[in-house]
Structures are given as C-alpha cells and as structure tokens.
Design an enzyme around this catalytic site. Structure first.
Site, PDB file in Angstrom:
ATOM      1  N   THR A 462      22.659  26.454  39.523  1.00  0.00           N
ATOM      2  CA  THR A 462      22.343  25.801  40.674  1.00  0.00           C
ATOM      3  C   THR A 462      21.137  24.769  40.675  1.00  0.00           C
ATOM      4  O   THR A 462      21.026  23.742  41.235  1.00  0.00           O
ATOM      5  CB  THR A 462      22.275  26.637  41.741  1.00  0.00           C
ATOM      6  OG1 THR A 462      21.240  27.572  41.561  1.00  0.00           O
ATOM      7  CG2 THR A 462      23.440  27.445  42.204  1.00  0.00           C
ATOM      8  N   LEU A 625      16.971  19.267  48.838  1.00  0.00           N
ATOM      9  CA  LEU A 625      15.932  19.543  47.847  1.00  0.00           C
ATOM     10  C   LEU A 625      16.074  18.726  46.624  1.00  0.00           C
ATOM     11  O   LEU A 625      15.069  18.249  45.894  1.00  0.00           O
ATOM     12  CB  LEU A 625      15.680  20.836  47.406  1.00  0.00           C
ATOM     13  CG  LEU A 625      15.532  22.027  48.231  1.00  0.00           C
ATOM     14  CD1 LEU A 625      15.410  23.395  47.848  1.00  0.00           C
ATOM     15  CD2 LEU A 625      14.014  21.787  49.242  1.00  0.00           C
ATOM     16  N   LYS A 628      20.852  14.904  43.413  1.00  0.00           N
ATOM     17  CA  LYS A 628      21.701  14.868  42.373  1.00  0.00           C
ATOM     18  C   LYS A 628      22.450  16.392  42.258  1.00  0.00           C
ATOM     19  O   LYS A 628      23.696  16.734  42.202  1.00  0.00           O
ATOM     20  CB  LYS A 628      20.884  14.601  41.063  1.00  0.00           C
ATOM     21  CG  LYS A 628      21.625  14.417  39.891  1.00  0.00           C
ATOM     22  CD  LYS A 628      21.013  13.908  38.658  1.00  0.00           C
ATOM     23  CE  LYS A 628      21.778  13.674  37.410  1.00  0.00           C
ATOM     24  NZ  LYS A 628      20.740  12.915  36.334  1.00  0.00           N
ATOM     25  N   GLY A 699      25.684  26.297  48.432  1.00  0.00           N
ATOM     26  CA  GLY A 699      26.374  26.908  47.327  1.00  0.00           C
ATOM     27  C   GLY A 699      27.722  27.053  47.627  1.00  0.00           C
ATOM     28  O   GLY A 699      28.758  27.042  46.768  1.00  0.00           O
ATOM     29  N   GLU A 700      27.938  27.309  48.993  1.00  0.00           N
ATOM     30  CA  GLU A 700      29.332  27.538  49.105  1.00  0.00           C
ATOM     31  C   GLU A 700      30.127  26.779  50.269  1.00  0.00           C
ATOM     32  O   GLU A 700      31.441  26.713  50.152  1.00  0.00           O
ATOM     33  CB  GLU A 700      29.358  29.191  50.023  1.00  0.00           C
ATOM     34  CG  GLU A 700      28.901  30.140  48.753  1.00  0.00           C
ATOM     35  CD  GLU A 700      28.470  31.390  49.256  1.00  0.00           C
ATOM     36  OE1 GLU A 700      29.289  32.425  49.328  1.00  0.00           O
ATOM     37  OE2 GLU A 700      27.425  31.818  49.687  1.00  0.00           O
TER      38      GLU A 700
END
Ligand code: MOS
Length: 733
Positions: A462, A625, A628, A699-700
C-alpha cells in the site's frame, strides 16, 4: 514549503522490490534451517482412522512427521472475544471438519524431500455426513459480532414495505471467493530456548505475536514477529492460520529453524476466503423513487468450528435516508474452512445487492439511477441521526458523472450499440467506514540530521514506507528523502492490524506526534544554548523549512538540525508518542469515506462475451497522504470489482466439499487484458474529526459498489438482470 503530505512521491521501497532485495518471509534462511510440508485431509468430515508414516519417515532427509498422535501441545481454540482470531487445526485431535485440513506435518532437510515425503503419508478416515450444500443447510442468527447486533429494525419495515406503492424484492447471491495475493502465506520460525522468532507474511505483527504467545502459553515478550514486506494481504493475512503455529511447533520440537511456505493450491484450504452470501434485498418506495422501507436479510456460510459473519447489511444500514429499515444476518455451518475478512468484508458483497436493487428501482419508477441516489441522499446518519464528520458524496457524483459523460446515456436497455456490440453504462455508490485504533511511534533524529521513524505496522503493498516518511518529514520540516521509516517488527512501538482500512488513520497521528515531540526537543536544546542563533526562541516564534529552524521575526537567524545537534551530547534525539481515537467524538459523528463508480461494458450480442471498457470512480477519503499511491489503491480496488463482477468464484463439489478450482489456472482473476484504463478521481476533503490528520482509509472503498456498477451496465446493455455473481456469457445467452 510545498506540502509534503499528499505529494505524489514514488515508493520509497520501489527499487528494493523490483530488484529483489526486499526480503519476503519465505526468503529468510538460517544455518540448519529445515522445511515443513503439510499433509491435508481428503474428506470434509469425519475422523482420522490411521496415519501410515513409516514409508515416508524412512526416506532420506526426513527428520520427523507430526500427527495428532505425537504433536506437541498447543491451544487450538481462540481466546474469547478475539475478533480477528480463528480456531485452528493444530494436530491436537483426530477430527476432520473440512477438506484440506492439516492432518500431518512432514519436516525434511530440503523442500523437495519434504513435499515428496508428505505425498507418501497414507491417511485413512472414518467418514461422517458432511454439510457441503448451502441450499440444504440450516441457518441461525449468531450472537453479536464485531459489526453490531445481527438483527435490528428502525420504524416498521415490513408494514411500510407492504403498503409501499412501488416494491422491489429480490434475491442476490455472491459465491465464495479466495484472496490470491501474489505472495502466498509463508512462515520461518526459530527458537532460542523459550524465545520464539517468527518471520511471517502477516497483516499484523502484534496480533500474530499475541496469538502465538497464547497458542504456546508464553509471555508476549518471548515472541518476536518480523514482517517487513508482504506481497498483498486483502484480509487473508489478517489472522493467524494453522501453518504459522505448526511451523513454530516443529521448530521448537526439532531445535532447528523451520520454513513452511504454502503452495498456491494450499491458499484454498485453511487460510480463509470470502463466504458465499444469499441476500434478500427489498426496497419499498413512493412513485417518485423515494425510499419508504428497506429490508436486507443476509445468510452466509461459516465453518463447523468457528463463526464468521460477512456483514453485508452494514452498508445498507447507513447509505440512504430511509425511515423504516430491518436487517438480519444469519449463518449456516458447512464443512469448509473458516471464512474471513476479504477486501471490504460486508460492504463489497452487500453493495452488490443494495446497488443492484437501487438500479432496479430506478427502472421501475423511471428515474435516472444517479438522480435516484440524490433523491435518497442521507444528510445525517440514517441509523443514529448523527452528523457526518465529513461527507463529499455529492461532489463525487458530480465529478465522476461529468468525467464519464453520464448525461449522454440513453436510459432504455439495449438502446446503445456499435455493430454487434451492445454497450451498457451503469453506476453505483461506494462507501467504507473510517476506522482507527491505537498506534505508537518513535522518531529519531541523528546528529547529521537524518531521521528514522518507526511503528510496528505493515507494508501490504500500500505504500507504508513512503507515506509515513512524508508525515514525519512534514512535521519535522525536512525533506522526506532524509527520513527512513521502519515497520513490521514487534520490537518497534505498537501498531494495529492492517485491516479495516485503518492503518493510515491510526499510524499517521502517532508518527506526526512523535515527530513534533522530537522537533520540539531539538528546538528546546537550541533555545537553551547561549551560543545558538536560536537562543531564547519559542516554538511559536520559529519556522522549520528544508531542515532549518529560523526565527519568524528574522529568518536570517537560524540553524539546521545538524548544526544544532552537533553540539548535543546524545547520539540522537528521540520523540515518542501514542495516539488513539476519542470514543466521545466517535459517538458524536458518523465517519465514513464515500465514492461512486461508473462502468461501461461492451457485450458481444451473439456470444455474450463481456468486456469492461471503461470505469471512472470518484472517492472522498479525507486527507490524502500521497496522491499517486492513493490512486493505485483506488484502481486496485476497482480491478477487484471487475474480478468480483465477472471472474471470481470458488467452485466446490458438494459430494466431497472440495474446491475444484484451487489454482490460478482455474480460479479466474482479472488479467491486464480484462482491465481497461481505470480512472479514479481524488475529491479533496477536509475532516477535522476523524483524527488529527483528517485521514480516512482508502484500501477497501475502491471495490465497494464496483460489481453492482458493472452488473447495472450489463442490464443496460442487454436488458438481462443478473443477480448471481460472477456474470459470464452463460448467464446472458
Ligand atoms: Mo481488510 S479485508 O480488513 O484486511
């Protein structure tokens, strides 16, 4: 100074990964290391009658074969209340409760000798009746689990539904799916006396430490877990599974380091999967499409020896303003391994049902699907009535619809085509809760001004090494090139499991606070030094830019970290911090990330071959954060949505409870040819409540809604509503 947080920096660990110097768990070697191989059951239910090991044990290089008759003691049952723990099969008894359950472990001096010997262990069984057919299994309402009570109602959902002028009442189903990270699970375990060190592919070094300590009845201080890189997790590495404990068990017994790396087919056994779901979704609405009642009843399979609830109703409870709502979560016990978290557990499967049903309602009342979502937009949390800490879903809808060209859509099914190709456009809403747990960090500034920041968190692919260096650098006022971030080790300050999209929201505030602590210590030292240009300076009277403190009143007066620390007696300055969520704020605000996905499919009218040709998503997840890496997370989730919609399904044979497609040759995942140019728009969003940095998880959310958007596009293209994933040509022609 330009903002460091958010900057689209390249991965700090990119070079190490592509040149192969990043060391993954299975790549650790030690003098005297030996190899373990699992022997797996051939039946889904029964008992081991006999295990014939003599022939295998005589083979050259074989050190020992463990079965339930000679395995050292270990606690198989999880501790009460440990949500991410699973009950494990650790060779402690002769019971078989799923096909591919570990029934023996062979250890040999080479990998090849271990797997050869494992193949020569003969096991006979006493079979009992197995429950392998979900349709025939009894369901029950489990006790409360981690996502709230399993039955709840607001208003009177059934009465409101019965009297609603417009009704949609459908069954949607999703199959079992197996996580297939590039890196299969692997463990290397070694002991020094009663101290255990484990290199493990895990999403949580601290929870793994706790589980192993519990399993072997050790104080946690005697267990050291190391996991600097993992090749994808997606939830399957969020719990400890049998192989990790078995490797540690054998290593202790033999007094040698033991490596146990799973082969790809063994990923379809005792290491979790998304359970199948059977979902009733009923929407009652007025003729304009305004929701009056929602009913969502979900059944999923769990194992015979453990409970896992796929909380598919979670998204239904919070997504739209509806006065009457009832949900129910039930499970059925089957003779399969225990299911587990898989990318957006609940939200991904639940959004397929909810967002498909919303599309059906849109057609029923003749309203544009996007307009229907806006009509039912929730201004406050529909369950609790609390305000959102932030919600930028309207902005997401607007930006993605515009980019996709949604206004040019003709609404009738089969109304858009090009030659033999039917074209369909569909959309669906995304959302994922903002989670956060306690995390701690240190930030050390060396005499030369270089920085090491650290939390015992994980790098799942990640970008952890990159983004937390950015967070530390911004707080310190230095270049991220000067910061090295360390993670994946239980000797570092504690971090939570990397699950529930919570890592950034948990770790960033700790790293930032530790960096500010270190910065203030450096300034305090300079301020107390009569020879320093910063003598007498206060934090409020100073700025730090590019590693140099300067007086705000006279920027020509200042000093760099290195200049200040050159006179400091210690080798390094260390800041430390612990950061945790405030339960009061959590009660006052509903905290979620939101987004939307638009998909285009092109379908061959004769063969039913489906291609996703375009997807545009827009997501608002608080402060980003690294633009990209965030984009990579989003399009990674959208790629998973393509797999969920069109490819992924674990096929089991009800006669023997066996996975029939336990390899990547037959378990289909999207490949490059299946994935068009995906676009994820990052909607700026400030959130002063979720955590000190305003970070929500990313992430989800990228998978949520994606399968429904594609299914809705398939309906638009063909006029066929497929309510059973995955969608293939077989369901269209
Ligand atoms: Mo994620 S499925 O919570 O690892």
């Amino acid at each position: 100074m330009t903002a460091l947080i958010g900057a689209p920096r390249d991965r700090a660990d990119g070079r190490a990964k592509i040149t192969g110097t990043a060391r993954y768990s299975a790549e650790n070697d030690f003098p005297g290391l030996v190899y373990a191989a699992l022997v797996l059951s051939d039946i889904p239910a029964g008992r081991v009658h006999a295990i014939e090991t003599a022939q295998a044990a005589k083979l050259p290089g074989v050190l020992k074969i463990y079965t339930h008759e000679n395995a050292p003691k270990a606690k198989q049952q999880k501790k009460e209340g440990e949500v991410i723990w699973r009950n494990l099969a650790l060779l402690q008894d002769d019971e078989v409760r799923y096909d591919r359950q570990p029934v023996a472990l062979v250890v040999a001096d080479t990998y090849e000798r271990a797997i050869d010997a494992a193949s020569r262990v003969r096991v006979t069984y006493v079979k009992t009746d197995a429950a392998t057919d979900f349709a025939k299994a009894d369901t029950y309402i489990p006790p409360e689990t981690n996502k709230g009570p399993e039955v709840k109602e607001r208003g009177d959902a059934d009465a409101a539904f019965a009297s609603a002028p417009v009704k949609i009442d459908r069954i949607y189903t999703t199959p079992q799916e197996h996580h297939n990270p590039m890196e299969p699970h692997a463990t290397v375990a070694l002991w020094k006396g009663d101290d255990l060190t484990v290199y493990d592919a895990t999403q949580g070094v601290f929870p793994t430490r706790a589980r192993l300590a519990y399993t072997f009845d050790l104080p946690v201080e005697q267990v050291h877990v190391i996991s600097p890189y993992i090749g994808g997790g997606f939830g399957c590495k969020g719990s400890v599974w049998p192989h990790t404990a078995l490797a540690a068990m054998a290593a202790r017994d033999l007094g040698r380091p033991v490596k146990l790396a799973l082969e790809r087919p063994q990923m379809f056994g005792s290491v979790g999967y998304r359970p199948l779901t059977h979902q009733r979704l009923a929407l009652g609405a007025d003729p304009s499409g305004k929701l009056i009642s929602t009913i969502h009843e979900v059944k999923n399979n769990t194992s015979m020896f453990d409970l896992f609830v796929e909380p598919s109703t979670a998204i239904t409870r919070m997504l739209y303003a509806v006065p009457n709502l009832r949900y129910k979560q039930e499970v059925a016990r089957l003779n399969f391994g225990t299911p587990t978290f898989m990318r957006a557990p609940g939200e991904s499967s639940g959004s397929f049902a909810l967002e498909s049903a919303m599309d059906e309602l849109a057609y029923e009342v003749g309203v544009d699907p996007l307009a229907l979502r806006l009509l039912n937009y929730a201004e406050t949390d529909p369950d609790e009535g609390t305000p959102y800490s932030s919600k930028s879903l309207r902005e997401c809808y607007r930006a993605a619809a515009e980019r996709f060209g949604w206004s040019k859509r003709s609404s009738a099914p089969r109304s858009m085509h090009e030659g033999r190709e039917l074209i369909g456009w569909g959309m669906a809403t995304s959302s994922y809760p903002t989670n956060r747990s306690m995390a701690a960090a240190y930030v050390r500034i060396a005499a030369d001004g270089s920085v090491i920041a650290a939390t015992g968190t994980q790098e799942l692919g990640t970008g952890s090494y990159t983004v937390y260096a950015q967070v530390a650098a911004e707080a310190l006022g230095i270049s991220p090139d000067r910061v090295r971030f360390e993670l994946g080790d239980t000797t570092l300050p504690q971090g939570p499991v990397s699950g529930g999209s919570q890592t950034a929201a948990s770790v960033s505030p700790a790293v930032r606070a530790a960096a500010l602590d270190a910065r203030d210590q450096v300034l305090a030292f300079a301020s107390a030094d009569p020879k320093s240009p910063l003598f007498g300076a206060t934090p409020g009277g100073v700025t730090v830019t590019d590693g140099r403190f300067a007086l705000t009143s006279d920027p020509s007066k200042g000093a760099t970290y290195a200049e200040i620390l050159a006179r400091h007696p210690a080798a390094a300055i260390e800041g430390r911090a612990e950061a945790k969520p405030d339960p009061e704020i959590k009660k006052q605000y509903a905290m979620h990330a939101f987004g939307v996905q638009f998909a285009e499919v092109r379908i061959d009218a004769d063969t039913g071959m489906i291609r996703v040709t375009r997807m545009v998503g827009a997501f608002a997840s608080g402060r980003i954060l690294n633009e990209k890496l965030a984009h990579s997370q989003y399009i990674g989730g959208m790629t998973w949505a393509i797999g969920m919609a069109l490819h992924e399904a674990t096929r089991t044979d009800p006669r023997n409870g066996r996975v029939m497609n336990a390899n990547l040759s037959e378990y289909l995942v999207p490949v490059n040819a299946d994935v068009p140019a995906l676009e994820a728009i990052l909607i700026p969003e400030e959130d002063p409540y979720v955590n000190p940095l305003g970070v929500k998880g990313i992430g989800e959310i990228g998978i949520v809604g994606g399968a429904a958007a594609i299914a809705n596009a398939v309906f638009h293209a063909t006029g066929k509503r497929v309510r059973d994933l995955p969608i293939g040509p077989d369901k269209l022609v």
